[in-house]
Design a protein around this motif. Structure first.
Motif, PDB file in Angstrom:
ATOM      1  N   ASN A 154       0.823  -1.207   0.000  1.00 33.21           N
ATOM      2  CA  ASN A 154       0.000   0.000   0.000  1.00 33.21           C
ATOM      3  C   ASN A 154       0.852   1.249   0.000  1.00 33.21           C
ATOM      4  O   ASN A 154       0.584   2.192  -0.740  1.00 33.21           O
ATOM      5  CB  ASN A 154      -0.901   0.027   1.242  1.00 33.21           C
TER       6      ASN A 154
ATOM      7  N   ARG B 127     -13.014   1.396   3.996  1.00 41.42           N
ATOM      8  CA  ARG B 127     -11.803   1.471   3.178  1.00 41.42           C
ATOM      9  C   ARG B 127     -11.547   0.093   2.563  1.00 41.42           C
ATOM     10  O   ARG B 127     -11.598  -0.919   3.262  1.00 41.42           O
ATOM     11  CB  ARG B 127     -10.610   1.892   4.036  1.00 41.42           C
ATOM     12  N   ILE B 128     -11.275   0.069   1.286  1.00 40.40           N
ATOM     13  CA  ILE B 128     -11.217  -1.205   0.570  1.00 40.40           C
ATOM     14  C   ILE B 128     -10.120  -2.148   1.081  1.00 40.40           C
ATOM     15  O   ILE B 128     -10.398  -3.305   1.399  1.00 40.40           O
ATOM     16  CB  ILE B 128     -11.103  -0.973  -0.964  1.00 40.40           C
TER      17      ILE B 128
ATOM     18  N   GLY C  27     -13.969   4.854   0.266  1.00 42.88           N
ATOM     19  CA  GLY C  27     -13.501   3.497   0.019  1.00 42.88           C
ATOM     20  C   GLY C  27     -12.062   3.453  -0.447  1.00 42.88           C
ATOM     21  O   GLY C  27     -11.332   2.513  -0.159  1.00 42.88           O
ATOM     22  N   THR C  28     -11.627   4.500  -1.157  1.00 43.11           N
ATOM     23  CA  THR C  28     -10.261   4.509  -1.683  1.00 43.11           C
ATOM     24  C   THR C  28      -9.272   5.166  -0.732  1.00 43.11           C
ATOM     25  O   THR C  28      -8.084   5.215  -1.012  1.00 43.11           O
ATOM     26  CB  THR C  28     -10.204   5.282  -3.017  1.00 43.11           C
ATOM     27  N   THR C  29      -9.761   5.679   0.393  1.00 43.07           N
ATOM     28  CA  THR C  29      -8.874   6.354   1.341  1.00 43.07           C
ATOM     29  C   THR C  29      -7.947   5.345   2.016  1.00 43.07           C
ATOM     30  O   THR C  29      -8.341   4.221   2.283  1.00 43.07           O
ATOM     31  CB  THR C  29      -9.709   7.090   2.415  1.00 43.07           C
TER      32      THR C  29
ATOM     33  N   SER D  10     -15.105   6.609   5.687  1.00 43.01           N
ATOM     34  CA  SER D  10     -13.709   6.194   5.532  1.00 43.01           C
ATOM     35  C   SER D  10     -13.258   5.361   6.733  1.00 43.01           C
ATOM     36  O   SER D  10     -12.287   4.624   6.643  1.00 43.01           O
ATOM     37  CB  SER D  10     -12.800   7.411   5.355  1.00 43.01           C
TER      38      SER D  10
END
Lengths: 191, 176
Positions: free
Chosen positions: A30, B126-127, B89-91, B122
């Motif tokens: 990540n 988060r994914i 979700g992308t955070t 968030s």
């Protein structure tokens, strides 16, 4: 009795060492993606307009410095809390007593503690293996994610004291509802 | 930070640092453990923070206020909440990342309800975190949590946002 079982449970130590191995790899990926993305964005921005990009970096620095002290305060509080509530203590208090009491304790600990997902979820699965119901695990992990007493110093800088309080209170109630729904779904409430 | 609070903050920092130093010299166990926690957690967060703030800075200079207002503003309708959830979700990271992003969005004209949806969502969807959760606790558990928590969080945040707007709430950063 169940508490000492928890600690000597082979699941406990097994899951821990295995998870930290997985977690590091995932976390590292990540961070690499984040850096690659940021570098690409910076490069494109620089080529498009150098002056604008420099202004953007100034804004970045200014915003970071403004939140710095609150950020540091949070780190200090977290370091103390992790010492006061080690994982063993959490596990012990969530696997004994009635399901309602354990859910209550779980949501309270979850609200105070701050831990990254790669510790929280493996811990949740260890709790499951040591006999904690889904409802308790849900209450614990959901408050962990949504309610932040230790991140409060930072949150109040952005939201002000009253909204930060209100948001955390509502988040706590939401987490209770989620835990209860989870308990209902898995048939743990006895209704 | 207000100037009046700076001395208190500095004093606390010095006490904490002094305690850690004392612990490391004289081998005081709790202090050493705290230092370990502090170091691990700081490193883990600090390695993301430069990226986050640089991206926020670039967002600030490149994205037009009108664009944000049109899609995430007070008058942009229910779809704006969907954008907030997807963005959440992308955070990466936790609330310590979501708050600065929310603040940047707000200063570009995003509505109060939208940033509240974003910050709360968030925390829960988060994914990368969700994938991790499901792999440890099972998809069933994660799906139940999603099905209950996301609608609830959106509903609560939207209502809270309306209430704050009626009260004329302004984000503290913006008053400076």
């Amino acid at each position: 009795m169940s508490s000492s079982n928890t600690l000597s449970n082979p699941h406990w130590t097994g899951a821990r060492s295995e998870t930290s191995f997985h977690a590091d790899g995932r976390k590292g990926n990540n961070v690499i993606i984040l850096y690659a993305f940021t570098a690409a964005a910076l490069l494109v921005s620089f080529i498009a307009d150098m002056r604008k990009t420099i202004r953007g970096l100034e804004i970045a620095l200014k915003r970071f410095l403004r939140i710095g002290p609150a950020f540091l305060t949070m780190l200090v509080l977290v370091s103390i809390a992790l010492f006061v509530f080690p994982e063993e203590t959490i596990a012990r208090s969530l696997t004994s007593g009635s399901i309602w009491l354990a859910t209550g304790i779980g949501t309270l600990i979850g609200s105070i503690a701050v831990m990254p997902g790669f510790i929280a979820f493996p811990l949740g699965s260890v709790l499951r293996n040591s006999g904690a119901p889904y409802m308790v695990v849900s209450g614990f992990t959901t408050t962990l994610m949504m309610v932040g007493i230790l991140t409060f110093p930072m949150e109040k800088k952005y939201f002000g004291v009253r909204l930060a309080l209100l948001r955390n209170l509502l988040a706590f109630l939401t987490a209770l509802a989620v835990a209860f729904a989870t308990g209902l779904y898995f048939g743990e409430t006895g209704f | 930070m207000k100037n009046s609070k700076m001395p208190i903050f500095l004093a606390m920092s010095v006490i904490y640092a002094g305690f850690l130093l004392y612990s490391s010299i004289y081998g005081f166990e709790p202090g050493q453990q705290m230092w370990g926690n502090f170091r691990d957690f700081s490193l883990q967060m600090l390695k993301m923070m430069p990226c986050i703030f640089i991206l926020i800075g670039l967002f600030d200079v490149w994205v037009k206020k009108e664009t944000v207002e049109r899609h995430l503003g007070t008058d942009s309708g229910p779809l704006s909440y969907l954008w907030a959830v997807l963005l959440a979700g992308t955070t990466v990271g936790g609330i310590y990342v979501a708050l600065p992003v929310a603040s940047a969005l707000y200063s570009k004209g995003a509505g109060t309800g939208v940033i509240l949806v974003y910050v709360s969502a968030s925390a829960i969807c988060r994914i990368p975190m969700t994938l991790f959760e499901a792999s440890f606790l099972g998809w069933e558990f994660t799906m139940v949590r999603f099905a209950v928590s996301i609608p609830l969080v959106v509903l609560v945040s939207v209502l809270l946002g309306r209430y704050l707007d009626r009260k004329g709430w302004v984000m503290p950063d913006e008053q400076e």
